[in-house]
Scaffold this active site. Structure first.
Site, short mmCIF file in Angstrom:
data_model
loop_
_atom_site.label_atom_id
_atom_site.label_comp_id
_atom_site.label_asym_id
_atom_site.label_seq_id
_atom_site.Cartn_x
_atom_site.Cartn_y
_atom_site.Cartn_z
N MET A 52 0.66 -1.36 -0.06
CA MET A 52 -0.16 -0.06 -0.10
C MET A 52 0.65 1.38 0.14
O MET A 52 0.17 2.31 0.18
CB MET A 52 -0.92 -0.04 1.18
CG MET A 52 -2.03 -1.03 1.36
SD MET A 52 -3.15 -1.04 -0.33
CE MET A 52 -3.72 0.74 0.01
N ARG A 53 2.22 1.20 0.09
CA ARG A 53 2.91 2.27 0.07
C ARG A 53 2.75 3.09 -1.15
O ARG A 53 3.08 4.44 -1.22
CB ARG A 53 4.48 1.98 0.32
CG ARG A 53 5.26 3.16 0.63
CD ARG A 53 6.92 2.76 0.91
NE ARG A 53 6.82 2.36 2.29
CZ ARG A 53 7.43 1.15 2.86
NH1 ARG A 53 7.54 0.20 1.79
NH2 ARG A 53 7.34 1.00 3.96
N ALA A 54 2.60 2.55 -2.11
CA ALA A 54 2.52 3.26 -3.62
C ALA A 54 1.22 4.24 -3.58
O ALA A 54 1.30 5.24 -3.82
CB ALA A 54 2.44 2.33 -4.84
#
Length: 667
Positions: A278-280
């Site tokens: 989910m960092r993107a």
């Protein structure tokens, strides 16, 4: 408004102006966005040498708005955080702190003054580079050459906003909010995908191909070298305008609205490009908000999301070092759909989107820098083309391609080295298990050894009771044993005897597997090939295994077998590397069927060349490519003369080796 800048610097110390850099538009945009919103997570700049990566990063600090700090404070603390309202305040420029590649953990994090702590019981913290970089920019040139554990520390501090030192029962923590900027030349090796993902944004830079742009690059650089003061003065107005625009964006960013529709569009883009985790999504959202603030908008538009995705996603799509970076912009436009209508103008008297404001509008670069592209909003958005690397599948020019790489068995260098930290051979390193101690002041203290060193001297030092009396000479630091990185030099037979399609595919797959293993273990790799009339250094030793993989794909086969020439070329390369990088121990991997057919006395000369390598103490592995029912066993003979381990090509696979072991136990 009063000028808050420091007095002019002498001409010899004047930095090349940010606005004078030509054509590195994506890079300039990424740097500005992460200074508007440091929560984006920093910028990684990838590019060949001579593309102004360092020039533009060092120029960034000069266009950032100055900050207020508590006078004399080592941690650049904001006055608003002080409990004393009468504290003295000073205004100074944002710092650019450079982290050298050879920095130690103590230098980065800071350290406790061990002698004072042990002798007097006083815990005194000596700030490191992270403390100095707080509220500023931390710049790491050649970040791909920095030890992995130091990169982890930097990225953790950048993400958490704090740096913590915990050593020998002593703990200290301080704020460390900074913009992390790393630059690297991919030819010198890649960052691991796990570390790539931790950088918020990434950009690719390349030298311009347009002759007119290159002329402008040279013209500006010569003008700067001839009269730095006059050149800098020429861009002073643009620099000040850029500073004002950044200040306005920093003040506006908290008020930018990120609607549910914008969040859904970001999620659709990240899902469409199959990025992990989910960092993107989080980074893309933060970058889109910063982009909207930069353009004077109060809500995020599809154009903001598009710009953010181009910077936040390319490096998160790489699964292996052999995958080419980049983003399919046509696919991005397809996912995002139609652009939102452009507003009539920026709210609250903010800056317009176009024009020359913000610099970087002319296209090109300094010191042979820049990327070609189309000018975009604010003069910063251009399409930078990414270098490609070749992996499996159809190989060019009708050559045979490698198959899917597998997990190879571990090949190591015997003994204990002292090379750069890695994951291959046993070595004395800065990390690992403790195997002893030595006198010193840098590194983890060995408390027991320190006390034992001090004990015999207590009477002479006048101790009668109470606290142990310690001196600097008593300090002992732990000696640790871990793993080192090596130089893995492949010496590959490209003669006619290797040309059978099935054999060459098997050989290339084995080498590709070993290359991937070398990447994961942080090794340098090189490639020598021999065939026809002689040998060729196809790839000088490098940290870039993706380039080695590309050269491997292009490897043809045919002609006679100059085995002696191949071995002698390998010996020459290793001797040069021994002088250039004496701490890095080599491992020679000779891939051949052992035949020697080129020139007079080919067999005798090849054996003599093998003895040259053996006498030089080079550890070798012979990967035997001979196949079929009738085998001559020449590769085994070569291994004897080299004093090398002998492996059939099928035994390179760890799974195959485990299968042989299981069969042996069953028998």
């Amino acid at each position: 408004m009063a000028d808050e800048r420091e007095p002019p610097l002498p001409a010899e110390s004047l930095q090349y102006p940010f606005c004078a850099v030509v054509g590195s538009d994506d890079m300039a945009l990424a740097l500005i966005l992460t200074t508007i919103s440091p929560e984006v997570g920093g910028v990684l700049v990838r590019g060949e040498k001579g593309t102004a990566k360092s020039t533009i990063v060092r120029a960034l600090a000069a266009v950032l708005p100055p900050i207020d700090v508590i006078a004399g404070d080592a941690f650049s603390t904001a006055p608003a955080l002080s409990p004393d309202p009468s504290v003295e305040v000073e205004t100074r420029p944002v710092r650019l702190v450079e982290l050298p590649v050879g920095a130690t953990e103590d230098r980065v994090l800071g350290s406790i003054q061990l002698e004072k702590a042990l002798s007097s019981g006083v815990t005194e913290y000596e700030p490191g580079l992270l403390a100095r970089a707080h509220r500023g920019i931390l710049y790491v040139d050649e970040v791909n050459l920095l030890h992995d554990h130091l990169v982890d520390l930097l990225l953790d501090a950048a993400a958490m906003g704090r740096s913590t030192v915990e050593r020998d029962g002593i703990s200290f923590s301080h704020a460390a909010r900074f913009v992390l900027v790393g630059t690297m030349n991919p030819e010198e090796g890649e960052l691991r995908p796990q570390l790539l993902d931790r950088f918020g944004l990434t950009v690719e830079v390349a030298a311009p191909r347009d002759p007119a742009v290159r002329v402008e690059v040279v013209r500006r650089r010569l003008a700067y070298d001839a009269d730095p003061a006059a050149f800098v003065a020429r861009y002073d107005e643009e620099q000040r305008a850029l500073t004002d625009r950044i200040r306005a964006a920093q003040q506006r960013v908290a008020a930018v609205e990120l609607t549910d529709a914008a969040l859904l569009a970001i999620a659709e883009v990240c899902a469409a490009f199959d990025v992990d985790g989910m960092r993107a999504d989080i980074v893309t959202a933060r970058t889109a908000v910063a982009h909207a603030a930069w353009h004077g908008r109060t809500s995020v538009t599809r154009e903001d999301i598009r710009a953010a995705a181009r910077l936040a996603l390319p490096h998160r799509r790489r699964r292996t070092p052999f995958d080419a970076p980049g983003l399919d912009e046509d696919r991005l436009d397809e996912v995002l759909g139609e652009d939102d209508p452009e507003p009539d103008g920026p709210p609250d008297g903010g800056p317009e989107g176009g024009g020359t404001e913000g610099g970087g509008t002319d296209g090109g670069g300094t010191d042979g820098s820049g990327t070609e592209g189309q000018s975009g909003d604010g003069g910063f958005e251009t399409g930078a083309s990414a270098p490609s690397s070749t992996t499996g599948g159809a190989a060019p020019g009708g050559t045979v391609a490698a198959g899917t790489p597998y997990r190879p068995r571990l090949l190591t260098v015997r003994g204990t080295g002292r090379g750069e930290a890695g994951k291959r051979s046993r070595a004395l390193t800065e990390t690992g298990r403790s195997v002893g101690s030595s006198h010193g002041t840098r590194g983890p203290v060995d408390l027991v050894a320190t006390l034992l060193a001090a004990a015999p001297h207590q009477h002479a030092r006048g101790r009668t009771a109470g606290r142990l009396l310690l001196r600097g000479a008593d300090l002992r630091v732990a000696t640790r044993e871990g793993r080192e990185a090596n130089l893995v030099l492949f010496c590959v037979d490209a003669s006619g005897s290797m040309a059978a399609r099935r054999r060459m595919e098997q050989v290339k797959t084995a080498i590709l597997s070993l290359l991937l293993d070398a990447y994961q273990r942080r090794d340098k790799v090189g490639l020598v090939t021999f065939g026809g009339d002689g040998a060729d250094l196809a790839l000088p030793p490098t940290g870039s295994v993706d380039i080695a993989a590309a050269r491997l794909d292009q490897l043809p086969a045919g002609g006679r077998t100059p085995l002696a020439e191949g071995l002698l070329e390998a010996a020459r390369v290793l001797e040069v590397e021994r002088v250039r990088d004496p701490r890095r121990r080599p491992l020679l991997v000779v891939v051949t069927d052992g035949r020697a057919t080129a020139g007079k006395d080919a067999v005798a000369r090849s054996r003599q060349a093998a003895r040259v390598l053996a006498n030089a103490g080079v550890q070798s592995v012979v990967v035997d490519c001979e196949s079929g029912a009738m085998r001559l066993g020449l590769a085994g003979v070569l291994a004897e003369h080299l004093g090398a381990e002998h492996l059939a090509v099928a035994e390179v696979s760890a799974e195959a080796l485990a299968g042989v072991a299981r069969d042996g136990r069953a028998a």
